[in-house]
Scaffold this motif. Structure first.
Motif, PDB file in Angstrom:
ATOM      1  N   VAL A 313     -30.993  -7.230  18.477  1.00  0.00           N
ATOM      2  CA  VAL A 313     -31.153  -6.695  19.877  1.00  0.00           C
ATOM      3  C   VAL A 313     -32.763  -6.225  19.974  1.00  0.00           C
ATOM      4  CG1 VAL A 313     -31.244  -4.127  20.706  1.00  0.00           C
ATOM      5  CG2 VAL A 313     -29.010  -5.001  19.405  1.00  0.00           C
ATOM      6  N   CYS A 314     -33.506  -6.223  18.969  1.00  0.00           N
ATOM      7  CA  CYS A 314     -34.907  -6.178  19.226  1.00  0.00           C
ATOM      8  C   CYS A 314     -35.461  -7.557  19.839  1.00  0.00           C
ATOM      9  CB  CYS A 314     -35.630  -5.732  18.110  1.00  0.00           C
ATOM     10  SG  CYS A 314     -37.495  -5.794  18.049  1.00  0.00           S
ATOM     11  N   SER A 315     -35.239  -8.510  19.294  1.00  0.00           N
ATOM     12  CA  SER A 315     -35.636  -9.756  19.895  1.00  0.00           C
ATOM     13  C   SER A 315     -35.088 -10.254  21.097  1.00  0.00           C
ATOM     14  CB  SER A 315     -35.171 -10.911  18.837  1.00  0.00           C
ATOM     15  OG  SER A 315     -35.899 -10.968  17.864  1.00  0.00           O
ATOM     16  N   THR A 316     -33.943  -9.852  21.537  1.00  0.00           N
ATOM     17  CA  THR A 316     -33.021 -10.194  22.898  1.00  0.00           C
ATOM     18  C   THR A 316     -33.761  -9.389  23.986  1.00  0.00           C
ATOM     19  OG1 THR A 316     -31.068 -10.484  21.714  1.00  0.00           O
ATOM     20  CG2 THR A 316     -31.074 -10.241  23.973  1.00  0.00           C
ATOM     21  N   PHE A 317     -34.212  -7.788  23.497  1.00  0.00           N
ATOM     22  CA  PHE A 317     -34.979  -7.135  24.461  1.00  0.00           C
ATOM     23  C   PHE A 317     -36.300  -7.663  24.583  1.00  0.00           C
ATOM     24  CE2 PHE A 317     -31.973  -3.466  23.932  1.00  0.00           C
ATOM     25  CZ  PHE A 317     -31.851  -3.456  25.299  1.00  0.00           C
ATOM     26  N   ALA A 318     -37.059  -8.257  23.499  1.00  0.00           N
ATOM     27  CA  ALA A 318     -38.061  -8.818  23.846  1.00  0.00           C
ATOM     28  C   ALA A 318     -38.331  -9.798  24.886  1.00  0.00           C
ATOM     29  CB  ALA A 318     -38.666  -9.151  22.488  1.00  0.00           C
ATOM     30  N   ALA A 319     -37.175 -10.798  24.684  1.00  0.00           N
ATOM     31  CA  ALA A 319     -37.010 -11.994  25.537  1.00  0.00           C
ATOM     32  C   ALA A 319     -36.946 -11.374  26.899  1.00  0.00           C
ATOM     33  CB  ALA A 319     -35.820 -12.948  24.850  1.00  0.00           C
ATOM     34  N   LEU A 320     -35.856 -10.449  27.162  1.00  0.00           N
ATOM     35  CA  LEU A 320     -35.642 -10.159  28.589  1.00  0.00           C
ATOM     36  C   LEU A 320     -36.921  -9.344  29.022  1.00  0.00           C
ATOM     37  CD1 LEU A 320     -33.713  -9.453  30.635  1.00  0.00           C
ATOM     38  CD2 LEU A 320     -32.967  -7.374  29.701  1.00  0.00           C
ATOM     39  N   GLY A 321     -37.677  -8.865  28.257  1.00  0.00           N
ATOM     40  CA  GLY A 321     -39.059  -8.301  28.583  1.00  0.00           C
ATOM     41  C   GLY A 321     -40.161  -9.347  29.016  1.00  0.00           C
ATOM     42  N   GLY A 322     -39.755 -10.705  28.459  1.00  0.00           N
ATOM     43  CA  GLY A 322     -40.933 -11.853  28.669  1.00  0.00           C
ATOM     44  C   GLY A 322     -40.311 -12.304  30.059  1.00  0.00           C
ATOM     45  N   VAL A 323     -38.952 -12.359  30.480  1.00  0.00           N
ATOM     46  CA  VAL A 323     -38.524 -12.853  31.973  1.00  0.00           C
ATOM     47  C   VAL A 323     -38.917 -11.768  33.002  1.00  0.00           C
ATOM     48  CG1 VAL A 323     -36.517 -13.131  33.175  1.00  0.00           C
ATOM     49  CG2 VAL A 323     -36.491 -13.626  30.869  1.00  0.00           C
ATOM     50  N   PHE A 324     -39.062 -10.386  32.684  1.00  0.00           N
ATOM     51  CA  PHE A 324     -39.660  -9.515  33.506  1.00  0.00           C
ATOM     52  C   PHE A 324     -41.122  -9.643  33.669  1.00  0.00           C
ATOM     53  CE2 PHE A 324     -36.443  -6.125  34.722  1.00  0.00           C
ATOM     54  CZ  PHE A 324     -35.315  -6.750  34.379  1.00  0.00           C
ATOM     55  N   ALA A 325     -41.908 -10.007  32.650  1.00  0.00           N
ATOM     56  CA  ALA A 325     -43.382 -10.088  32.742  1.00  0.00           C
ATOM     57  C   ALA A 325     -43.701 -11.215  33.628  1.00  0.00           C
ATOM     58  CB  ALA A 325     -43.814 -10.329  31.289  1.00  0.00           C
ATOM     59  N   ALA A 326     -42.690 -12.471  33.454  1.00  0.00           N
ATOM     60  CA  ALA A 326     -42.874 -13.578  34.238  1.00  0.00           C
ATOM     61  C   ALA A 326     -42.725 -13.227  35.712  1.00  0.00           C
ATOM     62  CB  ALA A 326     -42.033 -14.757  33.754  1.00  0.00           C
ATOM     63  N   ALA A 327     -41.624 -12.621  35.925  1.00  0.00           N
ATOM     64  CA  ALA A 327     -41.553 -12.005  37.306  1.00  0.00           C
ATOM     65  C   ALA A 327     -42.654 -11.318  37.947  1.00  0.00           C
ATOM     66  CB  ALA A 327     -39.957 -11.309  37.366  1.00  0.00           C
ATOM     67  N   ARG A 328     -43.069 -10.654  37.126  1.00  0.00           N
ATOM     68  CA  ARG A 328     -44.210  -9.633  37.347  1.00  0.00           C
ATOM     69  C   ARG A 328     -45.454 -10.310  37.795  1.00  0.00           C
ATOM     70  NH1 ARG A 328     -45.777  -5.885  40.764  1.00  0.00           N
ATOM     71  NH2 ARG A 328     -47.542  -4.550  40.025  1.00  0.00           N
ATOM     72  N   LEU A 329     -45.832 -11.325  36.919  1.00  0.00           N
ATOM     73  CA  LEU A 329     -46.989 -12.007  37.212  1.00  0.00           C
ATOM     74  C   LEU A 329     -46.744 -13.411  37.849  1.00  0.00           C
ATOM     75  CD1 LEU A 329     -48.341 -11.860  33.335  1.00  0.00           C
ATOM     76  CD2 LEU A 329     -48.984 -10.748  35.429  1.00  0.00           C
ATOM     77  N   ALA A 330     -45.411 -13.706  38.365  1.00  0.00           N
ATOM     78  CA  ALA A 330     -45.182 -15.087  39.224  1.00  0.00           C
ATOM     79  C   ALA A 330     -45.762 -16.335  38.239  1.00  0.00           C
ATOM     80  CB  ALA A 330     -45.733 -14.907  40.346  1.00  0.00           C
ATOM     81  N   SER A 331     -45.750 -16.233  37.012  1.00  0.00           N
ATOM     82  CA  SER A 331     -46.218 -17.546  36.359  1.00  0.00           C
ATOM     83  C   SER A 331     -45.738 -17.303  34.681  1.00  0.00           C
ATOM     84  CB  SER A 331     -47.787 -17.592  36.338  1.00  0.00           C
ATOM     85  OG  SER A 331     -48.396 -16.624  35.687  1.00  0.00           O
ATOM     86  N   ALA A 332     -45.732 -18.459  34.078  1.00  0.00           N
ATOM     87  CA  ALA A 332     -45.638 -18.396  32.587  1.00  0.00           C
ATOM     88  C   ALA A 332     -46.853 -19.230  32.282  1.00  0.00           C
ATOM     89  CB  ALA A 332     -44.431 -19.175  32.238  1.00  0.00           C
ATOM     90  N   SER A 333     -47.846 -18.390  31.324  1.00  0.00           N
ATOM     91  CA  SER A 333     -48.930 -18.955  30.725  1.00  0.00           C
ATOM     92  C   SER A 333     -49.121 -18.876  29.183  1.00  0.00           C
ATOM     93  CB  SER A 333     -50.016 -18.257  31.474  1.00  0.00           C
ATOM     94  OG  SER A 333     -50.414 -16.883  31.335  1.00  0.00           O
ATOM     95  N   GLN A 334     -50.235 -19.434  28.775  1.00  0.00           N
ATOM     96  CA  GLN A 334     -50.517 -19.339  27.450  1.00  0.00           C
ATOM     97  C   GLN A 334     -50.857 -17.837  26.871  1.00  0.00           C
ATOM     98  OE1 GLN A 334     -53.505 -22.183  26.368  1.00  0.00           O
ATOM     99  NE2 GLN A 334     -51.958 -23.907  26.527  1.00  0.00           N
ATOM    100  N   GLN A 335     -51.278 -17.151  27.940  1.00  0.00           N
ATOM    101  CA  GLN A 335     -51.739 -15.857  27.741  1.00  0.00           C
ATOM    102  C   GLN A 335     -50.569 -14.919  27.567  1.00  0.00           C
ATOM    103  OE1 GLN A 335     -53.402 -17.686  30.096  1.00  0.00           O
ATOM    104  NE2 GLN A 335     -55.243 -17.994  28.038  1.00  0.00           N
ATOM    105  N   ALA A 336     -49.382 -15.178  28.049  1.00  0.00           N
ATOM    106  CA  ALA A 336     -48.183 -14.341  28.251  1.00  0.00           C
ATOM    107  C   ALA A 336     -47.786 -13.868  26.913  1.00  0.00           C
ATOM    108  CB  ALA A 336     -47.230 -14.925  28.875  1.00  0.00           C
ATOM    109  N   GLY A 337     -47.584 -12.757  26.695  1.00  0.00           N
ATOM    110  CA  GLY A 337     -47.119 -12.209  25.302  1.00  0.00           C
ATOM    111  C   GLY A 337     -48.296 -11.943  24.164  1.00  0.00           C
ATOM    112  N   THR A 338     -49.314 -12.442  24.659  1.00  0.00           N
ATOM    113  CA  THR A 338     -50.440 -12.010  23.853  1.00  0.00           C
ATOM    114  C   THR A 338     -51.505 -10.900  24.139  1.00  0.00           C
ATOM    115  OG1 THR A 338     -52.214 -13.488  25.336  1.00  0.00           O
ATOM    116  CG2 THR A 338     -50.991 -14.693  23.450  1.00  0.00           C
TER     117      THR A 338
END
Length: 418
Positions: A313-338
């Motif tokens: 559940v923890c890793s799945t929610f973290a993955a979903l949060g990554g999708v939402f973060a990509a939507a918010r920033l309109a990009s996927a970059s090396q800085q995402a998640g850091t």
């Protein structure tokens, strides 16, 4: 002087009536119970609510823009992505475990989203499904290492942090970033889409209605079993206060942009996880294992399965949060998640009231905690303070939250011995 005899049936009825009167103490009794609960060290969400009020007062005094409706709407947009990650953290913390790779998992999720959806043309629903399955697989690996080899979750997830970060860099390639179309549904969802006013009002009223309905059903079941009932005065008061606060918040936000769909979805997921933790066998087992794993095992709970599910559940929610973060920033970059993603997610769960020692917490703690974290970040940004100060202040708030949790835990232990 003769002693009058009393009919046994009458005695039972009088005893039940007396019990009902004592049990239904009304608002005064509820207030006394709350005070006793706080004195015993069970603070619940009280510290985070007080902290959120203090943060609002301080930052609004320093910069009135902080409480502007549009600024609060932007804060809610930002809170949703981190909030999903914090929800997963709550699940592992309930067991006394930890996941240090949640930031890297969210960064890898954003990279997978960019590679599959933007570069390869995979439909967005299938891309999101692939991201969630990847998160679940990572959680399965952590759970397997913890169950089969007794590897501490700190070590397992720390190695996972480095591995997932390497995968993220590999997928993004030499360019290091993938831009997402601004007109796409995902980016519009993360930056622009606002709920209609009637939907926001409906969501604001629903919790109070559910409180009253739940209390009424509980009283009806107890009455059918000839047991005392607590009455409806306290639930009605709680529902009135909560509904008033939520309706006012929605009304205030509607003076600007309104309530983002992104945050609305997050709240619905919080409610669903709260139901799972409090109303299902799985949720009760989570608290039992977190309180005492050996006692839970002896009572017939499959501890290894519960632990495995928490990491999934923890890793799945973290993955979903990554999708939402990509939507918010309109990009996927090396800085995402850091950066401060790990800090913010874990701090949100702990500040919201989830114990680092296991056995205590709730899904709503992640919601309140992430609002505190995002309010601090937003307020410091408005004051044009450096990121170094933001890190130090957030770290200090986290330390205070842990100290409060430790003191409350010690107080509960001493109260229990007394």
């Amino acid at each position: 002087m003769t002693k009058q005899s009393r009919d046994p049936g009458q005695t039972i009825q009088l005893d039940r009536a007396d019990t009902r009167v004592r049990h239904d103490a009304g608002l005064a009794g509820a207030l006394r119970s709350f005070i006793d609960q706080v004195r015993s060290g069970d603070l619940g969400m009280l510290p985070v609510i007080v902290g959120l009020l203090l943060i609002s007062v301080v930052f609004s005094a320093l910069n009135p823009v902080f409480l502007a409706p549009n600024n609060l709407a932007n804060l809610l947009f930002d809170a949703a992505a981190v909030g999903f990650i914090a929800l997963g953290v709550v699940c592992v913390l309930l067991l006394g475990e930890i996941d240090l790779s949640i930031g890297s998992m969210s960064g890898l999720a954003s990279a997978i989203t960019g590679v599959l959806w933007v570069n390869s043309g995979v439909p967005l629903p299938l891309t999101v499904l692939a991201v969630l399955l990847t998160g679940a697989l990572v959680g399965l690996i952590y759970g397997f290492l913890r169950n089969q080899f007794e590897m501490p979750s700190f070590v397992a997830t720390l190695s996972g942090l480095l591995t997932l970060l390497g995968l993220q860099l590999y997928l993004l390639g030499p360019t290091g970033s993938i831009n997402m179309p601004f007109t796409s549904p995902l980016v519009r969802f993360g930056q622009l889409l606002i709920m209609p006013a009637w939907v926001s009002c409906l969501m604001a009223v629903t919790p109070g209605v559910l409180i009253v309905i739940g209390a009424h059903r509980t009283n009806a079941r107890r009455a059918a079993a000839n047991l005392s009932s607590a009455g409806l005065s306290v639930p009605l008061a709680k529902a009135a206060v909560l509904t008033g606060l939520l309706v006012f918040a929605v009304f205030y936000l509607e003076q600007g942009r309104g309530v983002p769909w992104m945050f609305g979805v997050f709240v619905l997921v919080v409610a669903a996880l709260n139901y799972a933790l409090t109303r299902t066998k799985w949720g009760r087992s989570m608290f039992a294992v977190g309180g005492n794993a050996e006692a839970a095992r002896r009572s017939g709970i499959n501890v290894k399965r519960i632990r495995l599910s928490a990491f999934v559940v923890c890793s799945t929610f973290a993955a979903l949060g990554g999708v939402f973060a990509a939507a918010r920033l309109a990009s996927a970059s090396q800085q995402a998640g850091t950066g401060d993603v790990n800090l913010n997610a874990i701090a949100a769960a702990v500040i919201g009231g989830t114990s680092l020692f296991g056995g205590r917490g709730s899904a709503w703690s992640a919601l309140l905690g992430v609002l505190v974290i995002m309010a601090i970040s937003n307020g410091l940004t408005l004051l044009n303070l450096s990121s170094s100060l933001r890190y130090m202040i957030t770290g200090a708030v986290l330390a205070i939250a842990v100290i409060v949790d430790s003191l409350a835990r010690r107080s509960r232990a001493s109260h229990g011995r007394a």
